[in-house]
Motif scaffolding. Structure first.
Motif, PDB file in Angstrom:
ATOM      1  N   GLN A 179      59.862  14.020 -29.507  1.00  7.82           N
ATOM      2  CA  GLN A 179      58.943  15.168 -29.069  1.00  7.82           C
ATOM      3  C   GLN A 179      59.305  16.300 -29.798  1.00  7.82           C
ATOM      4  OE1 GLN A 179      59.187  14.723 -24.951  1.00  7.82           O
ATOM      5  NE2 GLN A 179      57.391  13.526 -24.551  1.00  7.82           N
ATOM      6  N   ASN A 180      60.519  16.744 -29.624  1.00  7.02           N
ATOM      7  CA  ASN A 180      60.846  18.070 -30.449  1.00  7.02           C
ATOM      8  C   ASN A 180      60.520  18.023 -31.974  1.00  7.02           C
ATOM      9  OD1 ASN A 180      61.899  19.185 -27.914  1.00  7.02           O
ATOM     10  ND2 ASN A 180      63.957  18.412 -28.159  1.00  7.02           N
ATOM     11  N   LEU A 181      61.084  16.754 -32.570  1.00  5.25           N
ATOM     12  CA  LEU A 181      60.717  16.711 -34.011  1.00  5.25           C
ATOM     13  C   LEU A 181      59.331  16.854 -34.245  1.00  5.25           C
ATOM     14  CD1 LEU A 181      62.007  16.403 -36.607  1.00  5.25           C
ATOM     15  CD2 LEU A 181      61.974  13.840 -36.646  1.00  5.25           C
ATOM     16  N   LYS A 199      54.171  22.481 -35.826  1.00  8.79           N
ATOM     17  CA  LYS A 199      54.374  23.969 -35.732  1.00  8.79           C
ATOM     18  C   LYS A 199      54.692  24.360 -37.053  1.00  8.79           C
ATOM     19  CE  LYS A 199      57.159  27.769 -34.015  1.00  8.79           C
ATOM     20  NZ  LYS A 199      58.679  28.351 -33.306  1.00  8.79           N
ATOM     21  N   LYS A 200      55.250  23.748 -38.211  1.00  7.39           N
ATOM     22  CA  LYS A 200      55.203  23.944 -39.531  1.00  7.39           C
ATOM     23  C   LYS A 200      54.054  23.497 -40.370  1.00  7.39           C
ATOM     24  CE  LYS A 200      59.456  25.524 -39.626  1.00  7.39           C
ATOM     25  NZ  LYS A 200      59.559  26.932 -39.686  1.00  7.39           N
ATOM     26  N   GLY A 212      55.047  14.832 -42.995  1.00  8.86           N
ATOM     27  CA  GLY A 212      56.479  14.727 -42.133  1.00  8.86           C
ATOM     28  C   GLY A 212      56.033  14.204 -40.723  1.00  8.86           C
ATOM     29  N   ALA A 213      55.187  14.751 -39.860  1.00  6.39           N
ATOM     30  CA  ALA A 213      55.177  14.289 -38.358  1.00  6.39           C
ATOM     31  C   ALA A 213      54.397  12.848 -38.519  1.00  6.39           C
ATOM     32  CB  ALA A 213      53.807  15.171 -37.723  1.00  6.39           C
ATOM     33  N   GLY A 257      48.719   9.651 -32.825  1.00  2.36           N
ATOM     34  CA  GLY A 257      47.152  10.175 -32.521  1.00  2.36           C
ATOM     35  C   GLY A 257      47.243  11.546 -32.319  1.00  2.36           C
ATOM     36  N   VAL A 258      48.298  12.252 -32.042  1.00  5.27           N
ATOM     37  CA  VAL A 258      48.318  13.661 -32.187  1.00  5.27           C
ATOM     38  C   VAL A 258      48.374  14.167 -33.482  1.00  5.27           C
ATOM     39  CG1 VAL A 258      49.944  15.648 -31.653  1.00  5.27           C
ATOM     40  CG2 VAL A 258      49.622  13.924 -29.692  1.00  5.27           C
ATOM     41  N   VAL A 259      48.993  13.781 -34.396  1.00  2.97           N
ATOM     42  CA  VAL A 259      48.824  14.132 -35.875  1.00  2.97           C
ATOM     43  C   VAL A 259      47.389  14.061 -36.414  1.00  2.97           C
ATOM     44  CG1 VAL A 259      49.600  13.503 -38.301  1.00  2.97           C
ATOM     45  CG2 VAL A 259      51.079  13.509 -36.163  1.00  2.97           C
TER      46      VAL A 259
END
Length: 176
Positions: free
Chosen positions: A41-43, A49-50, A55-56, A78-80
């Motif tokens: 999740q952090n990655l 954020k970037k 990458g995501a 899905g979030v990406v």
């Protein structure tokens, strides 16, 4: 050394973060992310954020390749797509996350929002279109309604799962 492996991984990542070695932090996070949901999740959050959608997406695909039934991996992909406003592409990944974890409220919310956003997008286009017949107009309006109908069960389930959090479902149900 399995007993405290999670703590050791967290300390390792924190040390890399504090040293300012972002590249190594990302590399190690990708390695640990397959085993640790918090790290994953952090990655994903870091990539988003970037504005590093590639990458995501790459990381989410890695996670899915390792475990196609990973709730987090499917949700992350899905979030990406959601972040790129590719709502129809995002929806199947939220649905898959829900198949794996039927109480994953964030996936219900995002699936419902995807449906609403697709319907809203069609509705916005309708306002700029010229229709030859009422039947043509009605056909387009029905597409909007269909998408809102698809959204409704997601928000109803949200209401069932988190009745004390109406900020997560009430407005959307009202709109639908």
């Amino acid at each position: 050394y399995d007993k405290e492996a999670k703590t050791v991984r967290q300390l390792h990542l924190k040390a890399l973060e504090e040293s300012g070695d972002t590249a190594q932090w990302v590399t190690v996070s990708r390695q640990y992310g397959a085993e640790d949901e918090t790290t994953a999740q952090n990655l994903i959050a870091y990539y988003l954020k970037k504005n590093d959608n590639a990458g995501a997406l790459s990381f989410a695909e890695e996670l899915i390749a390792k475990n196609p039934n990973s709730t987090l991996a499917n949700y992350a992909k899905g979030v990406v797509f959601f972040g790129q406003k590719k709502y129809e592409e995002a929806l199947p990944f939220f649905v898959k996350a829900l198949e794996i974890d039927p109480e994953y409220t964030d996936a219900y919310y995002n699936a419902g929002v995807c449906c609403c956003n697709v319907g809203s997008g069609i509705n916005d286009k309708i306002s700029t279109m010229k229709f030859k017949t009422q039947a043509d107009y009605d056909k387009e309006i029905n597409k909007v309604k269909d998408w809102y109908r698809k959204a409704e069960p997601y928000f109803l389930k949200m209401r069932e799962l988190v009745p004390d959090e109406p900020n997560r479902w009430a407005y959307n149900l009202k709109q639908i």
